[in-house]
Design a protein around this motif. Structure first.
Motif, mmCIF file in Angstrom:
data_model
loop_
_atom_site.group_PDB
_atom_site.id
_atom_site.type_symbol
_atom_site.label_atom_id
_atom_site.label_comp_id
_atom_site.label_asym_id
_atom_site.label_seq_id
_atom_site.Cartn_x
_atom_site.Cartn_y
_atom_site.Cartn_z
ATOM 1 N N GLY A 18 0.817 -1.210 0.000
ATOM 2 C CA GLY A 18 0.000 0.000 0.000
ATOM 3 C C GLY A 18 0.853 1.264 0.000
ATOM 4 O O GLY A 18 0.390 2.342 -0.374
ATOM 5 N N GLY A 273 -6.660 -6.404 0.011
ATOM 6 C CA GLY A 273 -5.352 -5.755 0.016
ATOM 7 C C GLY A 273 -4.202 -6.690 0.318
ATOM 8 O O GLY A 273 -4.356 -7.910 0.313
ATOM 9 N N ASN A 274 -3.059 -6.096 0.614
ATOM 10 C CA ASN A 274 -1.835 -6.905 0.711
ATOM 11 C C ASN A 274 -1.489 -7.332 2.123
ATOM 12 O O ASN A 274 -0.535 -8.076 2.338
ATOM 13 N N TRP A 336 -1.091 -13.477 -5.498
ATOM 14 C CA TRP A 336 -1.238 -12.077 -5.880
ATOM 15 C C TRP A 336 -1.864 -11.990 -7.265
ATOM 16 O O TRP A 336 -1.420 -12.660 -8.194
ATOM 17 N N VAL A 337 -2.919 -11.223 -7.417
ATOM 18 C CA VAL A 337 -3.422 -10.950 -8.768
ATOM 19 C C VAL A 337 -3.070 -9.500 -9.071
ATOM 20 O O VAL A 337 -2.901 -8.704 -8.145
ATOM 21 N N GLN A 339 -4.235 -6.329 -9.579
ATOM 22 C CA GLN A 339 -5.583 -5.782 -9.351
ATOM 23 C C GLN A 339 -6.020 -4.779 -10.420
ATOM 24 O O GLN A 339 -7.191 -4.733 -10.785
ATOM 25 N N HIS A 354 -11.763 -3.891 1.124
ATOM 26 C CA HIS A 354 -11.509 -3.506 2.523
ATOM 27 C C HIS A 354 -11.317 -2.001 2.680
ATOM 28 O O HIS A 354 -11.078 -1.532 3.785
ATOM 29 N N TRP A 357 -6.750 2.630 0.548
ATOM 30 C CA TRP A 357 -6.904 3.804 -0.323
ATOM 31 C C TRP A 357 -6.515 3.515 -1.778
ATOM 32 O O TRP A 357 -7.148 3.992 -2.719
ATOM 33 N N ASN A 358 -5.474 2.718 -1.971
ATOM 34 C CA ASN A 358 -5.104 2.400 -3.362
ATOM 35 C C ASN A 358 -6.235 1.660 -4.057
ATOM 36 O O ASN A 358 -6.546 1.927 -5.221
ATOM 37 N N SER A 359 -6.867 0.739 -3.343
ATOM 38 C CA SER A 359 -7.959 -0.021 -3.944
ATOM 39 C C SER A 359 -9.117 0.896 -4.332
ATOM 40 O O SER A 359 -9.705 0.757 -5.407
ATOM 41 N N GLU A 362 -8.166 2.834 -7.420
ATOM 42 C CA GLU A 362 -8.106 1.970 -8.621
ATOM 43 C C GLU A 362 -9.525 1.660 -9.115
ATOM 44 O O GLU A 362 -9.790 1.676 -10.321
HETATM 45 N N1 UDP Z 1 -2.922 -5.598 -4.739
HETATM 46 C C1 UDP Z 1 -2.836 -6.344 -5.888
HETATM 47 N N2 UDP Z 1 -3.131 -7.655 -5.843
HETATM 48 C C2 UDP Z 1 -3.499 -8.297 -4.732
HETATM 49 C C3 UDP Z 1 -3.600 -7.547 -3.542
HETATM 50 C C4 UDP Z 1 -3.319 -6.197 -3.580
HETATM 51 O O1 UDP Z 1 -2.492 -5.813 -6.958
HETATM 52 O O2 UDP Z 1 -3.740 -9.506 -4.786
HETATM 53 C C5 UDP Z 1 -2.540 -4.166 -4.776
HETATM 54 C C6 UDP Z 1 -3.728 -3.255 -4.940
HETATM 55 O O3 UDP Z 1 -4.024 -3.071 -6.309
HETATM 56 C C7 UDP Z 1 -3.223 -1.982 -4.286
HETATM 57 C C8 UDP Z 1 -2.286 -2.486 -3.189
HETATM 58 O O4 UDP Z 1 -1.927 -3.797 -3.558
HETATM 59 O O5 UDP Z 1 -2.487 -1.201 -5.201
HETATM 60 C C9 UDP Z 1 -2.945 -2.538 -1.839
HETATM 61 O O6 UDP Z 1 -3.098 -1.264 -1.348
HETATM 62 P P1 UDP Z 1 -4.388 -0.763 -0.557
HETATM 63 O O7 UDP Z 1 -4.110 0.648 -0.144
HETATM 64 O O8 UDP Z 1 -5.612 -0.986 -1.352
HETATM 65 O O9 UDP Z 1 -4.512 -1.697 0.698
HETATM 66 P P2 UDP Z 1 -3.444 -2.265 1.769
HETATM 67 O O10 UDP Z 1 -2.942 -3.527 1.194
HETATM 68 O O11 UDP Z 1 -2.384 -1.219 1.977
HETATM 69 O O12 UDP Z 1 -4.268 -2.481 2.994
#
Ligand code: UDP
Ligand code: UDP
Length: 458
Positions: A18, A273-274, A336-337, A339, A354, A357-359, A362
């Motif tokens: 994130g 998320g991650n 990991w996909v 996203q 969840h 903020w990145n989600s 996106e």
């Molecule tokens: N992400 C992804 N594939 C996954 C899980 C997460 O590409 O299987 C990316 C998602 O696109 C985002 C980041 O990981 O860019 C996660 O950031 P986010 O702020 O949404 O949540 P956090 O993981 O920090 O709680």
């Protein structure tokens, strides 16, 4: 002084995808504007996903140089947290003095360092000594930024929730009152490491030369205006909107081919998320909800915070019987996909998220409606923009405290998948998002202005 023709910027992200993903996307945006980038990567990393992304960055961008930053071991007895990512923030913070020689030996000389909200108070003294401009890439919502800036003022007031309505809110000037129940839980615990870091960072971030937020007009213009209008606090650095960041070609892994075989708008994408692990009980209820909804789904399951510890096989986690029953309709993965690629796919019609903020940004970029279900940290404060912007809903009774039953989840999914008005609203937000990052759009201009400002120096 730096050579006026070559703008050289160092970027230091913190720990967790994130934090890393937006830093990588910013690096690419600046590199595309002829900036030279030194991307500082901390070693060791917490997750495998982080080390994989970092090693791909450099091979795709010739303007980006990777600089390794080896961290000192952390004395755990002096850091009160069980969260591996928060402990890593602390490890980086306590190693920050080792940055000076890295920054001062960059060639051509640096014009600026862009760092992360979790590191700011440890890094600002270093950049001040080097007389180097310091920008902050804020990785959460504008509301969360207001909280970070204002929190030191209210940290010692009663932040616990009570039955009395009047005291159940915190008042931040310039923005509507925030329910105390939305606060990230560690902020309410006086002994937590996260809280100590948060207060120090809130005090220091006001000294940076600019704060970049991954947002655009549809995602909380009012809060950005309050911050820039001096309403939250006087004499703040400029808050520059540069979002939503666009996922990069090189982030792509192998495409989820299963999606190509699904009808347009028919799939619910589920991902938290991650770094958000769910309990086995909640995972089973969620599976039940997906099955009851009758919809197709792509579900990224996560049972451990750190990916390298997630060893259990999918069938064990969600149940072999479940997998067998839903095999015509659902795909459950643990890996990991990419996203961005999933959200851009025409088959995807809803994102159960969840509220990282990145989600959220996106989903906004690709105009996909969100069913928000905050799971911890800043996610309730971020999630507020979902209903406000019209991007979707957040069921406020679904929190991080109690198990949500499958029946309720299934009903909500079905209801949202049938909501045509919501699809139109989300598509409109997607158009606005793409306009803001396109040539001449507000975030495009934000980035151009940033480069100009960095070029002029402090
Ligand atoms: N992400 C992804 N594939 C996954 C899980 C997460 O590409 O299987 C990316 C998602 O696109 C985002 C980041 O990981 O860019 C996660 O950031 P986010 O702020 O949404 O949540 P956090 O993981 O920090 O709680
Ligand atoms: N954060 C912050 N200052 C800190 C540590 C974290 O402002 O000292 C913010 C961070 O930007 C995010 C929130 O607190 O908005 C939660 O951070 P964390 O990294 O724990 O969650 P993640 O985004 O990785 O899920």
């Amino acid at each position: 002084m730096s050579d006026t023709n070559t703008l050289h910027v160092a970027i230091l992200p913190s720990s967790g995808m994130g934090h890393l993903v937006p830093a990588v996307r910013l690096a690419a945006s600046l590199a595309a504007r002829n900036c030279r980038i030194t991307f500082i990567t901390t070693h060791p990393t917490v997750s495998l996903a982080e080390s994989r992304l970092v090693s791909r960055l450099v091979s795709f961008f010739p303007n980006v140089t990777r600089q390794e930053f080896h961290l000192l071991p952390l004395d755990r007895s002096t850091a009160n947290s069980n969260d591996p990512f928060c402990l890593q923030f602390e490890t980086i913070r306590r190693s920050a003095h080792l940055l000076s020689p890295i920054l001062s030996s960059c060639s051509p000389p640096l014009s600026a360092l862009v760092t992360d909200p979790s590191l700011v108070s440890a890094v600002i003294p270093i950049t001040e000594k080097l007389r180097l401009a310091n920008y902050n890439l804020f990785i959460a919502s504008p509301k969360m930024l207001s909280l970070l800036i204002y929190f030191p003022t209210i940290a010692n007031t009663d932040l616990s929730t009570t039955s009395s309505k009047t005291t159940d809110y915190i008042e931040i000037p310039g923005i509507p009152p925030l329910p105390k129940s939305w606060l990230p839980p560690p902020l309410v615990d006086p002994s937590s490491l996260f809280r100590t870091q948060f207060i120090a960072n809130g005090q220091e971030i006001v000294k940076s030369d600019g704060i970049l937020v991954n947002a655009f007009d549809s995602l909380d213009k009012a809060t950005v205006a309050a911050l820039n209008g001096g309403k939250v606090m006087g004499r703040l650095p400029p808050v520059i909107t540069v979002g939503p960041f666009v996922p990069l070609e090189f982030e792509k892994g192998s495409p989820v081919e299963w999606l190509d075989r699904q009808p347009v708008g028919s799939v619910v994408y589920v991902c938290f998320g991650n770094r958000t692990a769910a309990s086995r009980e909640q995972i089973r209820e969620l599976g039940d909800g997906l099955e009851r909804s009758g919809c197709r789904f792509l579900w990224v399951v996560k049972e451990k915070k750190v990916d390298r510890e997630d060893e259990e096989e999918v069938g064990e986690i969600v149940g072999h019987g479940f997998l067998e029953r839903v095999k015509e309709k659902g795909l459950v993965v643990k890996s990991w996909v990419e996203q961005g690629e999933v959200l851009a796919h025409p088959a995807v019609g809803l994102f159960l998220s969840h509220c990282g903020w990145n989600s959220i940004t996106e989903a906004a970029l690709y105009g996909v409606p969100i069913l928000g279900w905050p799971q911890g940290g800043d996610q309730k404060i971020n999630g507020e923009v979902i209903p406000k912007s019209g991007l979707g809903i957040w069921v406020e009774t679904w929190g991080w405290e109690e198990i949500v039953k499958g029946e309720e989840i299934g009903d909500k999914i079905r209801e949202m998948m049938g909501d045509e008005k919501l699809k139109v609203q989300a598509a409109r937000i997607g158009e606005e998002a793409r306009k803001s990052v396109g040539v001449g759009g507000s975030s495009y201009k934000g980035l151009e202005g940033l480069v100009e400002k960095m070029r002029k120096g402090r």
